[in-house]
Scaffold this motif. Structure first.
Motif, PDB file in Angstrom:
ATOM      1  N   THR A   1      -9.826 -24.894  -9.051  1.00 35.29           N
ATOM      2  CA  THR A   1      -8.907 -23.868  -8.579  1.00 35.29           C
ATOM      3  C   THR A   1      -9.096 -23.675  -7.087  1.00 35.29           C
ATOM      4  O   THR A   1     -10.236 -23.514  -6.625  1.00 35.29           O
ATOM      5  N   PRO A   2      -8.026 -23.697  -6.294  1.00 34.08           N
ATOM      6  CA  PRO A   2      -8.192 -23.532  -4.847  1.00 34.08           C
ATOM      7  C   PRO A   2      -8.871 -22.214  -4.509  1.00 34.08           C
ATOM      8  O   PRO A   2      -8.585 -21.177  -5.113  1.00 34.08           O
TER       9      PRO A   2
ATOM     10  N   GLU B   1      -7.486 -21.757   1.052  1.00 35.91           N
ATOM     11  CA  GLU B   1      -7.420 -23.184   0.721  1.00 35.91           C
ATOM     12  C   GLU B   1      -6.159 -23.462  -0.087  1.00 35.91           C
ATOM     13  O   GLU B   1      -5.753 -22.662  -0.937  1.00 35.91           O
ATOM     14  N   LEU B   2      -5.530 -24.583   0.185  1.00 33.57           N
ATOM     15  CA  LEU B   2      -4.432 -25.061  -0.644  1.00 33.57           C
ATOM     16  C   LEU B   2      -4.800 -26.423  -1.204  1.00 33.57           C
ATOM     17  O   LEU B   2      -5.457 -27.233  -0.544  1.00 33.57           O
ATOM     18  N   GLN B   3      -4.355 -26.668  -2.419  1.00 30.48           N
ATOM     19  CA  GLN B   3      -4.639 -27.930  -3.091  1.00 30.48           C
ATOM     20  C   GLN B   3      -3.379 -28.786  -3.104  1.00 30.48           C
ATOM     21  O   GLN B   3      -2.303 -28.323  -3.490  1.00 30.48           O
TER      22      GLN B   3
ATOM     23  N   GLY C   1      -2.000 -22.871  -4.467  1.00 29.91           N
ATOM     24  CA  GLY C   1      -3.035 -21.931  -4.068  1.00 29.91           C
ATOM     25  C   GLY C   1      -2.396 -20.640  -3.596  1.00 29.91           C
ATOM     26  O   GLY C   1      -1.175 -20.537  -3.478  1.00 29.91           O
TER      27      GLY C   1
ATOM     28  N   ASP D   1       2.403 -21.731  -8.462  1.00 31.41           N
ATOM     29  CA  ASP D   1       1.707 -22.998  -8.698  1.00 31.41           C
ATOM     30  C   ASP D   1       2.096 -23.651 -10.014  1.00 31.41           C
ATOM     31  O   ASP D   1       1.788 -24.815 -10.237  1.00 31.41           O
TER      32      ASP D   1
END
Length: 673
Positions: A41-42, A46-48, A68, A226
């Motif tokens: 999980t971000p 932070e972004l995934q 995220g 998401d």
């Protein structure tokens, strides 16, 4: 074009791409970095980066969604979901690519406009032909992107295929047709949520083959960030890496609905500040799909005949974007129905070399932006051209020798295969609904021009009819008959002609998705509401300089016949007074403590957003900083009934619209001279 210098460093970490500083143009020269945090999980900030499947009918070759929370903190890190390299800008020194963004906004389901005498206008099918031609003729170094800037629902009979509950759902006509049309990506507009996030999710899951974006919508119980939409996306097309960010107006989106109470919309500025630097760092160019409105604060453009509250509009978004990155950025706008850059770039729409554009609404134009982008040059060597392609209206009555003929839709102007295979089945599903006769109109005084011209300046006979119909229908409401009903002037969208009345004709009068909410109010509260209402009237001195066909976004209300009052105009809006008020024939002074019930439509019950029945100052060009009444403090019984459906039921029962059943001016509102 000029460019500012932003030299803040971008660094790499073992966790992925770590971003720091105010701008990130220098990231283009960095090598990709692996992340070993697959499927985690971000974290905050932070972004995934997650691979996704592009619309097979579109142009995107590789698509990545950025998942995220974009609101909890500025994004400093982008990590890959599966340990693959974080995609960096791919243009090499000396390379140049062209990005062509074909765009529309505020289609409001005007996929095909139906007209018995003029013929049908195939709006989306005309766009499909233009997009297909552009893609077929594109050079090897030219990428073509087809996007929507939001409000793809609410406004035409196609909405009825959505239904009002999951059990009634047939199709999401907008998203189904966009998928077939090759739309690559869309942002969430405020009207996407009119029938609730639950139905929007069903429509998305059933019919959208493209991703939805919004960086500032959050906390819905149905539309999950998401899962159903993301803050941003990365698209690879023809060797060019395009970053896309979605923004939704926080002024006019229907939050606070009883079945989704936690849904909210953060300020667009907060979202863009947090997200843009990270997206720009891994992109060659950034497209911001902004359904926030042209301007900033109180601004008049597009559908607004007077200034309306838009909050963080595109001016503010473009200015902040210019400060956050040197990368080429374009703001593709919506929400205000504004026609921009019709004859090429208007310098007023360039904010520090960030371009703002918009293509009016209802499929009037297909916007066209062509950007020539050189590797490593930022906006120093960025060239763009802008145009709007008019979508032709149908009028089969006009002959070939008429000078207007060439400007009207003719055979060959639209993609017939698309219209036949995609739109026609949707129309067939609507056939019985559209053509259904719900009654007849006995009088010839309720035409569109007359109703539109009178809705903001005083009593309106069609609004009288609607409100009185709801009061009569309330005898069937779960908690019994209401005393009064109200409806906002901007919700009266057309008129009706004398003769047979179809479902479609009445839908054109009331296209908005409003339910009925009943509040208990004292006589004193109704008096205060009327006093607040009189300041919203379009005053006689304003009418000549106002486009009466546009939206006067002041929240002026019409009431049922049990409420009667007069307006003493005074010298200005602030000094205007509601006088000689009676409720059910009783002077207001004698019933200040008595309790009454009032039927509200959803838009007003939720505070009317930019039309301000929410405690904020009245907008729409009203001077004097007059605070609005905050009706959200009232306790509402959410009936679950649909305002338009109740009026239609009234018409069916009476079989006619006539003066005898309320379609008249009866003096319930008088303007004192």
């Amino acid at each position: 074009m000029t460019s500012s210098n932003h030299n803040a460093p971008t660094t790499l970490s073992r966790r992925g791409l770590l971003l720091g500083g105010a701008a990130f143009a220098t990231a283009a020269g960095l090598s990709p970095m692996l992340s070993f945090r697959a499927n985690a999980t971000p974290a905050a900030g932070e972004l995934q980066l997650v691979p996704a499947t592009p619309n097979p009918n579109g142009s995107i070759e590789k698509l990545f969604l950025l998942k995220g929370d974009p609101l909890v903190a500025p994004i400093k890190t982008i990590v890959a979901q599966d340990g693959s390299p974080v995609p960096m800008p791919v243009l090499k020194e000396g390379e140049r690519r062209v990005l062509r963004v074909l765009h529309f906004n505020d289609m409001h389901n005007h996929i095909t406009d139906l007209h018995g005498k003029k013929g049908n206008t195939h709006r989306l099918a005309q766009m499909v032909k233009l997009v297909k031609d552009a893609r077929a003729k594109a050079a090897d170094n030219e990428a073509v992107l087809f996007v929507s800037a939001g409000d793809d629902h609410t406004g035409s009979v196609f909405d009825e295929l959505m239904g009002w509950s999951p059990e009634e759902f047939v199709a999401d006509a907008g998203y189904r047709s966009y998928s077939a049309a090759g739309v690559d990506i869309a942002t969430l507009g405020n009207h996407e949520f009119d029938r609730g996030a639950e139905l929007l999710k069903i429509g998305k899951d059933t019919d959208a083959a493209f991703p939805l974006l919004s960086a500032n919508v959050h906390s819905s119980d149905f539309m999950l960030r998401d899962e159903d939409y993301t803050a941003a996306a990365i698209a690879d097309i023809k060797g060019l890496r395009v970053g896309l960010i979605g923004l939704t107006t926080n002024i006019d989106t229907r939050v606070g609905q009883s079945n989704d109470p936690n849904m909210a919309v953060e300020r667009p500025i907060t979202a863009i500040q947090n997200v843009l630097p990270a997206v720009a760092a891994i992109s060659d160019v950034v497209v911001i799909l902004s359904h926030c409105g042209y301007g900033i604060g109180n601004h008049a453009s597009g559908k607004a005949a007077t200034a309306r509250e838009i909050g963080d509009g595109d001016f503010a978004i473009a200015k902040i974007a210019s400060d956050l990155t040197d990368k080429p950025v374009v703001v593709v706008g919506g929400h205000t129905h504004t026609e921009l850059n019709t004859n090429g770039i208007d310098n007023d729409n360039m904010i520090d070399d960030v371009l703002i554009t918009q293509a009016k609404a209802h499929g009037a134009f297909l916007g066209d932006i062509a950007m020539s982008i050189a590797a490593g040059q930022g906006r120093q060597d960025w060239y763009s051209s802008v145009s709007l392609h008019p979508i032709k209206s149908s009028d089969i009555r006009v002959k070939a020798d008429d000078e207007k003929y060439a400007s009207l839709q003719q055979d060959g102007d639209w993609d017939d295969a698309f219209e036949t295979s995609v739109v026609s089945p949707l129309l067939k599903a609507l056939d019985s609904k559209l053509a259904e006769s719900i009654g007849s109109v006995e009088i010839d005084t309720l035409g569109r021009d007359a109703m539109i011209a009178s809705r903001y300046i005083g009593e309106n006979s069609l609004a009288n009819f609607m409100n009185d119909a709801v009061v009569e229908r309330s005898e069937t409401f779960p908690n019994g008959k209401v005393d009064f009903a109200l409806f906002n002037a901007t919700g009266v969208s057309s008129g009706v002609a004398k003769g047979p009345l179809s479902f479609k004709a009445w839908y054109d009068v009331m296209p908005y998705a409003d339910a009925i909410h009943v509040a208990e109010m004292t006589g004193a509260q109704i008096r205060d509401m009327l006093q607040n209402n009189v300041s919203r009237l379009l005053r006689p001195s304003e009418t000549e300089q106002t486009d009466m066909g546009g939206f006067v976004s002041r929240g002026f209300l019409h009431f049922s016949s049990g409420i009667r009052y007069e307006i003493a105009l005074g010298k200005d809006a602030k000094s205007a007074k509601a006088v000689n008020i009676t409720l059910h024939g009783q002077p207001i002074e004698t019933v200040l403590d008595k309790k009454f019930t009032m039927a509200f439509n959803t838009y007003i019950a939720l505070g009317a957003f930019g039309e301000t029945w929410n405690g904020k100052p009245i907008g729409g060009g009203v001077k004097g900083d007059i605070a609005s009444l905050d009706v959200r403090k009232l306790k509402f019984d959410h009936t679950g009934l649909v305002y338009r459906n109740e009026v239609i039921a009234f018409i069916r029962n009476h079989k006619t619209i006539s003066q005898a059943n309320g379609a008249k001016l009866d003096g319930r509102l008088a303007i004192l001279k």
